[in-house]
Design a protein around this motif. Structure first.
Motif, PDB file in Angstrom:
ATOM      1  N   ARG A  68      31.376 -34.941  59.338  1.00  0.00           N
ATOM      2  CA  ARG A  68      31.641 -33.884  58.357  1.00  0.00           C
ATOM      3  C   ARG A  68      30.796 -34.074  57.096  1.00  0.00           C
ATOM      4  O   ARG A  68      31.223 -33.739  56.005  1.00  0.00           O
ATOM      5  N   ARG A  69      29.597 -34.582  57.235  1.00  0.00           N
ATOM      6  CA  ARG A  69      28.776 -34.893  56.064  1.00  0.00           C
ATOM      7  C   ARG A  69      28.171 -33.636  55.441  1.00  0.00           C
ATOM      8  O   ARG A  69      27.709 -32.744  56.153  1.00  0.00           O
ATOM      9  N   PRO A  70      28.135 -33.573  54.106  1.00  0.00           N
ATOM     10  CA  PRO A  70      27.492 -32.435  53.432  1.00  0.00           C
ATOM     11  C   PRO A  70      25.970 -32.559  53.454  1.00  0.00           C
ATOM     12  O   PRO A  70      25.417 -33.547  53.944  1.00  0.00           O
ATOM     13  N   ARG A  71      25.314 -31.577  52.889  1.00  0.00           N
ATOM     14  CA  ARG A  71      23.853 -31.568  52.836  1.00  0.00           C
ATOM     15  C   ARG A  71      23.338 -32.526  51.761  1.00  0.00           C
ATOM     16  O   ARG A  71      23.998 -32.797  50.767  1.00  0.00           O
ATOM     17  N   CYS A  72      22.119 -32.987  51.970  1.00  0.00           N
ATOM     18  CA  CYS A  72      21.452 -33.885  51.025  1.00  0.00           C
ATOM     19  C   CYS A  72      21.172 -33.151  49.712  1.00  0.00           C
ATOM     20  O   CYS A  72      20.856 -31.958  49.697  1.00  0.00           O
ATOM     21  N   ALA A  73      21.273 -33.896  48.598  1.00  0.00           N
ATOM     22  CA  ALA A  73      21.018 -33.312  47.277  1.00  0.00           C
ATOM     23  C   ALA A  73      19.550 -33.419  46.875  1.00  0.00           C
ATOM     24  O   ALA A  73      19.158 -32.917  45.816  1.00  0.00           O
ATOM     25  N   THR A  80       6.879 -32.240  49.616  1.00  0.00           N
ATOM     26  CA  THR A  80       5.700 -31.416  49.885  1.00  0.00           C
ATOM     27  C   THR A  80       5.910 -29.946  49.572  1.00  0.00           C
ATOM     28  O   THR A  80       4.961 -29.224  49.265  1.00  0.00           O
ATOM     29  N   THR A  81       7.158 -29.476  49.644  1.00  0.00           N
ATOM     30  CA  THR A  81       7.422 -28.046  49.435  1.00  0.00           C
ATOM     31  C   THR A  81       8.246 -27.759  48.192  1.00  0.00           C
ATOM     32  O   THR A  81       8.260 -26.627  47.701  1.00  0.00           O
ATOM     33  N   GLY A  82       8.970 -28.764  47.696  1.00  0.00           N
ATOM     34  CA  GLY A  82       9.841 -28.547  46.551  1.00  0.00           C
ATOM     35  C   GLY A  82      11.148 -27.874  46.903  1.00  0.00           C
ATOM     36  O   GLY A  82      11.965 -27.593  46.017  1.00  0.00           O
ATOM     37  N   GLU A  83      11.367 -27.611  48.186  1.00  0.00           N
ATOM     38  CA  GLU A  83      12.606 -26.964  48.614  1.00  0.00           C
ATOM     39  C   GLU A  83      13.720 -27.996  48.783  1.00  0.00           C
ATOM     40  O   GLU A  83      13.466 -29.188  48.943  1.00  0.00           O
ATOM     41  N   LYS A  84      14.967 -27.504  48.756  1.00  0.00           N
ATOM     42  CA  LYS A  84      16.107 -28.399  48.915  1.00  0.00           C
ATOM     43  C   LYS A  84      16.129 -28.967  50.329  1.00  0.00           C
ATOM     44  O   LYS A  84      15.863 -28.260  51.300  1.00  0.00           O
ATOM     45  N   CYS A  85      16.465 -30.228  50.430  1.00  0.00           N
ATOM     46  CA  CYS A  85      16.556 -30.886  51.736  1.00  0.00           C
ATOM     47  C   CYS A  85      17.755 -30.325  52.502  1.00  0.00           C
ATOM     48  O   CYS A  85      18.818 -30.083  51.927  1.00  0.00           O
ATOM     49  N   VAL A  86      17.576 -30.113  53.802  1.00  0.00           N
ATOM     50  CA  VAL A  86      18.658 -29.549  54.621  1.00  0.00           C
ATOM     51  C   VAL A  86      19.310 -30.607  55.511  1.00  0.00           C
ATOM     52  O   VAL A  86      20.220 -30.294  56.278  1.00  0.00           O
ATOM     53  N   SER A  87      18.881 -31.855  55.403  1.00  0.00           N
ATOM     54  CA  SER A  87      19.464 -32.920  56.216  1.00  0.00           C
ATOM     55  C   SER A  87      20.841 -33.305  55.683  1.00  0.00           C
ATOM     56  O   SER A  87      21.160 -33.078  54.511  1.00  0.00           O
ATOM     57  N   ALA A  88      21.646 -33.898  56.542  1.00  0.00           N
ATOM     58  CA  ALA A  88      22.966 -34.368  56.123  1.00  0.00           C
ATOM     59  C   ALA A  88      22.832 -35.691  55.381  1.00  0.00           C
ATOM     60  O   ALA A  88      21.907 -36.472  55.622  1.00  0.00           O
ATOM     61  N   VAL A  89      23.757 -35.941  54.462  1.00  0.00           N
ATOM     62  CA  VAL A  89      23.741 -37.207  53.729  1.00  0.00           C
ATOM     63  C   VAL A  89      24.117 -38.341  54.679  1.00  0.00           C
ATOM     64  O   VAL A  89      24.732 -38.125  55.721  1.00  0.00           O
ATOM     65  N   ILE A  90      23.748 -39.549  54.305  1.00  0.00           N
ATOM     66  CA  ILE A  90      24.054 -40.697  55.158  1.00  0.00           C
ATOM     67  C   ILE A  90      25.514 -41.094  54.999  1.00  0.00           C
ATOM     68  O   ILE A  90      26.128 -40.888  53.953  1.00  0.00           O
ATOM     69  N   HIS A  91      26.053 -41.669  56.074  1.00  0.00           N
ATOM     70  CA  HIS A  91      27.431 -42.153  56.062  1.00  0.00           C
ATOM     71  C   HIS A  91      27.404 -43.643  55.777  1.00  0.00           C
ATOM     72  O   HIS A  91      26.712 -44.407  56.446  1.00  0.00           O
ATOM     73  N   LEU A  92      28.180 -44.061  54.772  1.00  0.00           N
ATOM     74  CA  LEU A  92      28.118 -45.448  54.313  1.00  0.00           C
ATOM     75  C   LEU A  92      29.270 -46.302  54.820  1.00  0.00           C
ATOM     76  O   LEU A  92      29.319 -47.496  54.541  1.00  0.00           O
ATOM     77  N   GLY A  93      30.210 -45.700  55.561  1.00  0.00           N
ATOM     78  CA  GLY A  93      31.349 -46.453  56.068  1.00  0.00           C
ATOM     79  C   GLY A  93      32.534 -46.385  55.127  1.00  0.00           C
ATOM     80  O   GLY A  93      32.404 -46.043  53.943  1.00  0.00           O
ATOM     81  N   GLY A  94      33.704 -46.705  55.655  1.00  0.00           N
ATOM     82  CA  GLY A  94      34.905 -46.684  54.835  1.00  0.00           C
ATOM     83  C   GLY A  94      35.268 -45.298  54.346  1.00  0.00           C
ATOM     84  O   GLY A  94      35.907 -45.146  53.303  1.00  0.00           O
TER      85      GLY A  94
END
Length: 227
Positions: free
Chosen positions: A133-138, A143-157
């Protein structure tokens, strides 16, 4: 077209029919469990047979779910052809009725549903669910200046970062790698437990079948139908 109700439609499914269809689903599951438990008794590859049985299991589930919609009086669009509708046509007619403003009805949950979840769905912990259920990367793409569309990393816990792996700090990346190894170990353990449950269930099914087979043999010897 005007959606029909159960009282207006020609379709009818009794409670008895639902019970039989649900039992049919269970029998298909039993067949797969018994086949998988035969690994120690027959050195043959039954993959294709298991795939065929799974297809029948899926078809039996579909038939039950469609029948349960009719049994509950789910609103249906008018029939598109003469004769009884196939399960997929029931789903399509119900969806058409919902699009016209009718209320949606969900298929009934039954014993077969519980067995499918217990024996075919991998159970993971809260950490795995949080990772899904991770949100999008901030961050932004350099190269494009556009917002990243990848999910944020899960750190555990139950914690997640604010950026994806590419934009994360070295410390976050290291924590992610450690947590990733933990999740992989959890998945491996959960999968092993699931396979053990299937094997144990398959052994029980085979034992019941052989007991019934002996009773059938006796009935046949006494001149009765061997069913």
């Amino acid at each position: 077209m005007v959606p029909t109700t159960r009282s207006e439609a020609s379709e009818n499914v009794s409670g008895f029919a639902l019970e039989v269809l649900d039992e049919l689903r269970i029998r298909m599951m039993e067949s797969r469990l018994a086949l998988q438990a035969l690994a120690g008794e027959a050195e043959l590859n039954f993959d294709e047979l298991d795939e065929d049985l799974q297809a029948v299991q899926d078809a039996a589930r579909e038939a039950f779910e469609a029948a349960s919609l009719v049994h509950q009086g789910a609103p249906l669009d008018s029939p598109w052809a003469d004769g009884p509708s196939r399960p997929r046509a029931i789903f399509a007619r119900h969806n058409a009725a919902v699009r016209q403003g009718a209320h949606r009805v969900d298929p009934l949950m039954t014993m077969a549903c519980d067995l499918e979840r217990a024996l075919w769905q991998l159970r993971m912990g809260d950490d795995a669910e949080a990772a899904a259920r991770r949100p999008r990367c901030a961050g932004t793409v350099r190269t494009t200046g556009e917002k990243c569309v990848s999910a944020v990393i899960h750190l555990g816990g139950g914690l997640v970062g604010t950026q994806c792996y590419s934009h994360a700090t070295p410390a976050e990346r290291n924590q992610y790698k450690v947590n990733h190894e933990v999740l992989n170990a959890q998945r491996s353990t959960a999968l092993g437990a699931l396979l053990n449950r299937r094997r144990d269930a398959g052994v029980i099914v085979m034992e019941h079948w052989l007991q019934y087979r002996e009773a059938r043999r006796q009935r046949l010897g006494n001149g009765f139908l061997p069913l």
